[in-house]
Design an enzyme around this catalytic site. Structure first.
Site, short mmCIF file in Angstrom:
data_model
loop_
_atom_site.label_atom_id
_atom_site.label_comp_id
_atom_site.label_asym_id
_atom_site.label_seq_id
_atom_site.Cartn_x
_atom_site.Cartn_y
_atom_site.Cartn_z
N LEU A 120 0.88 -1.27 0.00
CA LEU A 120 -0.11 -0.07 0.06
C LEU A 120 0.94 1.23 0.00
CD1 LEU A 120 -2.58 -1.06 2.63
CD2 LEU A 120 -3.02 -1.06 0.25
N ASP A 121 0.34 2.43 -0.67
CA ASP A 121 1.22 3.67 -0.69
C ASP A 121 1.34 3.93 0.85
OD1 ASP A 121 1.11 3.54 -3.42
OD2 ASP A 121 -0.70 4.89 -3.46
N LYS A 122 2.18 4.68 1.04
CA LYS A 122 2.72 5.28 2.48
C LYS A 122 1.43 5.90 3.19
CE LYS A 122 5.22 9.17 3.04
NZ LYS A 122 4.52 10.01 4.06
N THR B 78 -1.53 5.48 2.42
CA THR B 78 -2.95 4.59 2.42
C THR B 78 -2.69 3.66 3.73
OG1 THR B 78 -3.08 4.70 -0.01
CG2 THR B 78 -4.26 2.88 1.13
N ARG C 117 -7.09 6.24 -7.16
CA ARG C 117 -6.58 7.78 -7.24
C ARG C 117 -6.87 8.14 -8.79
NH1 ARG C 117 -1.14 7.86 -4.40
NH2 ARG C 117 -1.22 10.16 -4.48
#
Length: 283
Positions: free
Chosen positions: A130-132, A134, A226
């Protein structure tokens, strides 16, 4: 040494042929061949050329790769589920999954390695990062075979977008990764030249300016949610890359809330959920 056992159902010319037939990678096989004792048939150490017969029991070293040696760090882990094969963690926002230039000494990978220090020779395998910014559930496989046997993982995300969405919608638009000077740039875009991507969006609740969404993915491209929400004019709240920062939340409002997968070793479908984060202002 952690081993996985396979009951052989039919005859095979040799162990190598069995491994290739069952989609083991060449790199994994190469690491298995480096040391004696990584293959055991009916209790006897053998080499990869050993013939297999129906009814044989084949044991394979599940962790032949070199131990992960990244810097350990101390972070509280919100463990959702754990067994001998998998570790599921509810990752908070603001924590990078892997070490990078700006998060070298404090990241989820370092915390997991510290937690797993008790397991000799642990090799980190994060299935679906997961993105930082998220938050949500992440799966860590505890050995190479567990990762290979994980199969399809179904995820449900919750997000808050700008504007009011009242009807369910499917966003079916290809996503392109652009390059500059031979390197991928962070921001993706919708383009006919990109890769297939489909996003299923269901409104849950809204106020006059925002909508809480339940989102499921097909394909799962980088930044897919996104990119797609921004493309239809409803960027995620707090997303500076595809929208803008917000005073209501100090990060991108995106959370991986539900996750399910078939556990091949336990032979059952598992499903897990987490509550919405405290910083989600619309619930």
């Amino acid at each position: 040494m952690k081993k996985q056992t396979f009951e052989i159902k039919e005859d095979y010319k040799n162990i190598y042929y069995f491994l290739k037939t069952h989609s083991f990678s060449e790199n994994f096989i190469k690491n298995l061949r480096k040391s004696w004792g990584n293959f055991v048939v009916n209790g006897e150490n053998v080499n990869i050329r050993k013939e297999l017969k129906a009814g044989d029991l084949l044991e394979i070293n599940a962790n032949p790769n070199a131990k992960t040696t990244i810097m350990h760090c101390v972070l509280p882990l919100d463990i959702v589920y754990e067994d001998e094969y998998y570790l599921l963690i509810n990752k908070p926002s603001g924590i990078s999954c892997m070490p990078n230039k700006s998060h070298y000494s404090l990241n989820l990978a370092g915390a997991v390695c510290a937690y797993m220090e008790k397991e000799k020779g642990f090799v980190l395998r994060v299935a679906g990062r997961l993105d930082k910014e998220t938050s949500g559930i992440i799966i860590v496989a505890k050995d190479s075979i567990a990762l290979k046997e994980l199969g399809e993982v179904k995820k449900t995300y919750y997000a808050i977008c700008k504007g009011v969405l009242e009807k369910e919608t499917i966003i079916d638009e290809k996503i392109l990764t652009r390059q500059e000077n031979g390197f991928n740039i962070m921001k993706r875009e919708v383009s006919a030249l990109g890769k297939e991507a489909k996003t299923f969006v269901k409104p849950i609740k809204n106020d006059s300016k925002h909508t809480l969404l339940e989102i499921k993915l097909e394909h799962g491209r980088t930044h897919q949610i996104r990119v797609h929400l921004s493309h239809i004019g409803h960027p995620l709240v707090g997303d500076p890359l595809y929208g803008e920062k917000s005073e209501l939340i100090d990060r991108t409002a995106l959370h991986c809330r539900n996750i399910s997968f078939y556990h091949k070793f336990k032979k059952e479908q598992l499903s897990f959920s987490t509550p919405l984060p405290k910083d989600f202002f619309l619930k």
